[in-house]
Each structure stands twice: as structure tokens, then as C-alpha cells.
Design a protein around this motif. Structure first.
Motif, short mmCIF file in Angstrom:
data_model
loop_
_atom_site.label_atom_id
_atom_site.label_comp_id
_atom_site.label_asym_id
_atom_site.label_seq_id
_atom_site.Cartn_x
_atom_site.Cartn_y
_atom_site.Cartn_z
N SER A 132 -7.47 5.38 -3.57
CA SER A 132 -8.43 6.03 -2.69
C SER A 132 -7.79 7.31 -2.16
O SER A 132 -6.58 7.51 -2.30
CB SER A 132 -8.81 5.10 -1.53
N ARG A 133 -8.61 8.15 -1.60
CA ARG A 133 -8.08 9.39 -1.03
C ARG A 133 -8.81 9.71 0.25
O ARG A 133 -10.02 9.48 0.36
CB ARG A 133 -8.12 10.55 -2.01
N ASP A 134 -8.06 10.23 1.19
CA ASP A 134 -8.62 10.73 2.45
C ASP A 134 -8.50 12.24 2.39
O ASP A 134 -7.44 12.80 2.64
CB ASP A 134 -7.83 10.14 3.63
N GLY A 189 -14.06 11.12 -5.77
CA GLY A 189 -13.81 9.68 -5.62
C GLY A 189 -13.84 8.93 -6.93
O GLY A 189 -13.51 7.75 -6.98
N THR A 207 -6.15 -0.52 -6.31
CA THR A 207 -7.26 0.34 -5.92
C THR A 207 -6.72 1.65 -5.38
O THR A 207 -5.87 1.66 -4.48
CB THR A 207 -8.12 -0.33 -4.84
N ARG A 252 0.85 -1.18 0.00
CA ARG A 252 0.00 0.00 0.00
C ARG A 252 0.88 1.23 0.00
O ARG A 252 1.65 1.46 0.94
CB ARG A 252 -0.90 0.03 1.22
N VAL A 279 -3.48 10.41 -0.52
CA VAL A 279 -4.00 9.46 -1.50
C VAL A 279 -3.25 8.14 -1.32
O VAL A 279 -2.07 8.14 -0.97
CB VAL A 279 -3.86 10.01 -2.94
N ILE A 304 -7.50 9.70 -9.14
CA ILE A 304 -8.75 9.84 -8.40
C ILE A 304 -9.07 11.31 -8.25
O ILE A 304 -8.21 12.14 -7.95
CB ILE A 304 -8.66 9.14 -7.02
N SER A 332 -12.58 7.42 -10.13
CA SER A 332 -11.23 6.93 -10.37
C SER A 332 -11.06 6.36 -11.77
O SER A 332 -12.03 6.05 -12.46
CB SER A 332 -10.86 5.87 -9.33
#
Length: 122
Positions: free
Chosen positions: A70-72, A55, A68, A19, A78, A51, A57
Motif C-alpha cells: 500500500s502507499r500513503d 493503487g 499486501t 510491516r 509505501v 504499487i 498493485s
């Protein structure tokens, strides 16, 4: 001026997972499409994923179904979850940011991170 700092790279066996993270600072995170590119020795740069703030993508063909993104948005970060890693996934992975999704896909962006090495062993 936006600063991007990647982390999470390393050595993993084929079939394993990693990750990656990219922490952004110095800008308005919501303004940027965030993405990942990679480059292996002797090969051209390759778009991996992007992304949007919403959200939404997009993935490169070689990683679809395995990676995969994703972003916070609260943490201006990211992530790229990489599963079922293959030998050919080995590369330096770069985080990128730009207001334009087109520019993120093409890699012609305003901001790049310093890169994080992903090594995949057999």
C-alpha cells in the motif's frame, strides 16, 4: 535525487507478521512506481511487489495472498504488510522507485533503499 529509507524489519516467528515501511524524499512521489525486492544469502534477487500511484498493485508468485502493498501518497510512504511469514521469506528487503513499472519488476531502477533485514525463525 530520490532517497528511500526502509524500516520495520526484524525477527519474527514463522506464521507471524511484519510491516515494512519505505519513506521517500527528494522527488515527486506521484511520479514513481514504488516496489519491493528481496535478496536472501546465496540467492538471486526476487521481485516482491509494486504499487502505482493509482493503487494498482502487482505481486510475485511466492508472496501472493500473504503480502499486501500500500502507499500513503500524502506521506510519501509505501508499506509492505507481510503475513503468514515463512522461513523462505527471510531476506534483506529493498525498496525501489522508478517511473516505469517494467523497470520496477525487473529491478533495473534509478533508486534503491539501503535495505532492511527480515529474519524468520522456526
Amino acid at each position: 535525487q530520490v532517497q528511500l529509507v526502509e524500516s520495520g524489519g526484524g525477527l519474527v516467528q514463522a506464521g507471524g507478521s511484519l510491516r515494512l515501511s519505505c519513506a521517500a524524499s527528494g522527488g515527486t512521489f506521484s511520479s514513481y512506481v514504488m516496489g519491493w525486492f528481496r535478496q536472501a544469502p546465496g540467492k538471486a534477487r526476487e521481485f516482491v511487489s509494486l504499487i502505482k500511484w493509482s493503487g494498482e498493485s502487482l505481486y510475485g508468485d511466492s508472496v501472493k495472498g500473504r503480502f499486501t502493498i500500500s502507499r500513503d501518497n500524502a506521506k510519501n510512504t509505501v508499506f509492505l504488510q507481510m503475513n503468514s511469514l515463512k522461513l523462505e521469506d527471510a531476506a534483506v528487503y529493498y525498496c525501489e522507485a522508478d517511473p516505469s513499472a517494467y523497470r520496477v519488476v525487473t529491478g533495473i531502477v534509478d533508486y534503491w533503499g539501503q535495505g532492511t533485514q527480515v529474519t524468520v525463525s522456526s
